[in-house]
Motif scaffolding. Structure first.
Motif, PDB file in Angstrom:
ATOM      1  N   MET A  34      14.393 -31.431  66.319  1.00 24.42           N
ATOM      2  CA  MET A  34      13.993 -32.772  66.705  1.00 24.42           C
ATOM      3  C   MET A  34      15.040 -33.373  67.638  1.00 24.42           C
ATOM      4  O   MET A  34      16.227 -33.079  67.530  1.00 24.42           O
ATOM      5  CB  MET A  34      13.844 -33.673  65.484  1.00 24.42           C
ATOM      6  N   GLY A  35      14.577 -34.226  68.528  1.00 23.49           N
ATOM      7  CA  GLY A  35      15.508 -34.849  69.447  1.00 23.49           C
ATOM      8  C   GLY A  35      15.027 -36.189  69.952  1.00 23.49           C
ATOM      9  O   GLY A  35      13.843 -36.547  69.823  1.00 23.49           O
ATOM     10  N   TRP A  36      15.968 -36.920  70.512  1.00 23.14           N
ATOM     11  CA  TRP A  36      15.685 -38.171  71.189  1.00 23.14           C
ATOM     12  C   TRP A  36      15.995 -38.025  72.675  1.00 23.14           C
ATOM     13  O   TRP A  36      17.042 -37.485  73.061  1.00 23.14           O
ATOM     14  CB  TRP A  36      16.529 -39.311  70.621  1.00 23.14           C
ATOM     15  N   PHE A  37      15.087 -38.520  73.491  1.00 21.10           N
ATOM     16  CA  PHE A  37      15.247 -38.572  74.932  1.00 21.10           C
ATOM     17  C   PHE A  37      15.010 -40.004  75.387  1.00 21.10           C
ATOM     18  O   PHE A  37      14.383 -40.789  74.678  1.00 21.10           O
ATOM     19  CB  PHE A  37      14.268 -37.622  75.623  1.00 21.10           C
ATOM     20  N   LYS A  43      13.993 -43.399  86.927  1.00 21.45           N
ATOM     21  CA  LYS A  43      15.042 -42.416  86.701  1.00 21.45           C
ATOM     22  C   LYS A  43      14.503 -41.210  85.931  1.00 21.45           C
ATOM     23  O   LYS A  43      13.457 -41.274  85.283  1.00 21.45           O
ATOM     24  CB  LYS A  43      16.215 -43.027  85.939  1.00 21.45           C
ATOM     25  N   GLU A  44      15.225 -40.115  86.014  1.00 20.79           N
ATOM     26  CA  GLU A  44      14.840 -38.890  85.330  1.00 20.79           C
ATOM     27  C   GLU A  44      15.060 -39.017  83.822  1.00 20.79           C
ATOM     28  O   GLU A  44      15.969 -39.712  83.370  1.00 20.79           O
ATOM     29  CB  GLU A  44      15.654 -37.724  85.885  1.00 20.79           C
ATOM     30  N   ARG A  45      14.216 -38.345  83.059  1.00 19.58           N
ATOM     31  CA  ARG A  45      14.385 -38.332  81.616  1.00 19.58           C
ATOM     32  C   ARG A  45      15.696 -37.653  81.234  1.00 19.58           C
ATOM     33  O   ARG A  45      16.086 -36.629  81.807  1.00 19.58           O
ATOM     34  CB  ARG A  45      13.203 -37.619  80.953  1.00 19.58           C
ATOM     35  N   GLU A  46      16.367 -38.225  80.242  1.00 19.98           N
ATOM     36  CA  GLU A  46      17.688 -37.783  79.829  1.00 19.98           C
ATOM     37  C   GLU A  46      17.694 -37.431  78.351  1.00 19.98           C
ATOM     38  O   GLU A  46      17.205 -38.199  77.524  1.00 19.98           O
ATOM     39  CB  GLU A  46      18.710 -38.890  80.104  1.00 19.98           C
ATOM     40  N   GLY A  47      18.267 -36.273  78.022  1.00 20.18           N
ATOM     41  CA  GLY A  47      18.447 -35.917  76.629  1.00 20.18           C
ATOM     42  C   GLY A  47      19.550 -36.739  75.999  1.00 20.18           C
ATOM     43  O   GLY A  47      20.651 -36.830  76.541  1.00 20.18           O
ATOM     44  N   VAL A  48      19.273 -37.332  74.853  1.00 12.81           N
ATOM     45  CA  VAL A  48      20.216 -38.209  74.167  1.00 12.81           C
ATOM     46  C   VAL A  48      20.926 -37.487  73.030  1.00 12.81           C
ATOM     47  O   VAL A  48      22.156 -37.458  72.966  1.00 12.81           O
ATOM     48  CB  VAL A  48      19.508 -39.464  73.636  1.00 12.81           C
ATOM     49  N   SER A  49      20.146 -36.906  72.127  1.00 14.90           N
ATOM     50  CA  SER A  49      20.712 -36.281  70.942  1.00 14.90           C
ATOM     51  C   SER A  49      19.668 -35.387  70.301  1.00 14.90           C
ATOM     52  O   SER A  49      18.470 -35.645  70.422  1.00 14.90           O
ATOM     53  CB  SER A  49      21.176 -37.350  69.941  1.00 14.90           C
ATOM     54  N   CYS A  50      20.112 -34.341  69.608  1.00 17.74           N
ATOM     55  CA  CYS A  50      19.183 -33.485  68.890  1.00 17.74           C
ATOM     56  C   CYS A  50      19.787 -33.048  67.568  1.00 17.74           C
ATOM     57  O   CYS A  50      20.993 -33.161  67.342  1.00 17.74           O
ATOM     58  CB  CYS A  50      18.758 -32.270  69.722  1.00 17.74           C
ATOM     59  N   SER A 105      20.614 -27.773  70.853  1.00 15.86           N
ATOM     60  CA  SER A 105      21.705 -27.343  71.714  1.00 15.86           C
ATOM     61  C   SER A 105      21.727 -28.226  72.950  1.00 15.86           C
ATOM     62  O   SER A 105      20.767 -28.945  73.247  1.00 15.86           O
ATOM     63  CB  SER A 105      21.556 -25.875  72.128  1.00 15.86           C
ATOM     64  N   GLY A 106      22.832 -28.147  73.683  1.00  8.68           N
ATOM     65  CA  GLY A 106      22.896 -28.860  74.942  1.00  8.68           C
ATOM     66  C   GLY A 106      21.861 -28.379  75.932  1.00  8.68           C
ATOM     67  O   GLY A 106      21.275 -29.180  76.667  1.00  8.68           O
ATOM     68  N   SER A 107      21.606 -27.067  75.953  1.00  9.59           N
ATOM     69  CA  SER A 107      20.600 -26.510  76.854  1.00  9.59           C
ATOM     70  C   SER A 107      19.209 -27.018  76.518  1.00  9.59           C
ATOM     71  O   SER A 107      18.407 -27.304  77.407  1.00  9.59           O
ATOM     72  CB  SER A 107      20.635 -24.982  76.799  1.00  9.59           C
ATOM     73  N   TRP A 108      18.926 -27.136  75.238  1.00  7.36           N
ATOM     74  CA  TRP A 108      17.624 -27.637  74.811  1.00  7.36           C
ATOM     75  C   TRP A 108      17.432 -29.090  75.260  1.00  7.36           C
ATOM     76  O   TRP A 108      16.355 -29.458  75.720  1.00  7.36           O
ATOM     77  CB  TRP A 108      17.508 -27.527  73.290  1.00  7.36           C
ATOM     78  N   LEU A 109      18.463 -29.879  75.168  1.00  6.33           N
ATOM     79  CA  LEU A 109      18.381 -31.266  75.622  1.00  6.33           C
ATOM     80  C   LEU A 109      18.185 -31.362  77.131  1.00  6.33           C
ATOM     81  O   LEU A 109      17.512 -32.274  77.610  1.00  6.33           O
ATOM     82  CB  LEU A 109      19.638 -32.044  75.232  1.00  6.33           C
ATOM     83  N   GLU A 110      18.764 -30.431  77.868  1.00  5.46           N
ATOM     84  CA  GLU A 110      18.666 -30.466  79.327  1.00  5.46           C
ATOM     85  C   GLU A 110      17.327 -29.964  79.846  1.00  5.46           C
ATOM     86  O   GLU A 110      16.852 -30.435  80.879  1.00  5.46           O
ATOM     87  CB  GLU A 110      19.798 -29.643  79.947  1.00  5.46           C
TER      88      GLU A 110
END
Length: 128
Positions: A34-37, A43-50, A105-110
């Protein structure tokens, strides 16, 4: 059918706090990363936290490290984001996302192009 519903957004002054919730149904919650974006207008969508399936690991984007805390309650099929020391640049629509058999992961958020389910968002506005 799968439902992903965010709540808790609103207007708050710089330096204040908000707690967002994401309630899910129709999916096996503990099998999903699960994550928050977030996305501000234009602006482009940004990954916040997962957070991982079990909640054993988390990853925060650089812009929110030390200020935001993600958590999940698998018994309630619910994801949370505690946001502290909010800044005007945190103003955005915040989206909850669920991804089957993935992990945080960071990659998943990106790279969010293949995420399975998205909520419709909750608006967070920070005044200065």
């Amino acid at each position: 059918q799968v439902q992903v519903v965010e709540s808790g957004g609103g207007l708050v002054q710089s330096g204040g706090s908000l707690r967002l919730s994401c309630t899910t149904s129709g999916l096996t919650f503990e099998h999903y990363a699960m994550g928050w974006f977030r996305q501000a207008p234009g602006k482009e969508r940004e990954g916040v936290s997962c957070i991982s399936w079990s909640g054993d690991s988390t990853y925060d984007g650089d812009s929110v490290k030390g200020r935001f805390t993600i958590s999940r309650d698998n018994a309630k099929n619910t994801l949370y984001l505690q946001m502290d020391r909010l800044k005007p640049e945190d103003t955005a629509m915040y989206y909850c996302a669920a991804d089957l058999d993935e992990d945080c992961s960071g990659s998943w958020l990106e790279d969010y192009s293949s995420i399975d389910y998205w909520g419709k968002g909750t608006l967070v506005t920070i005044s200065s």
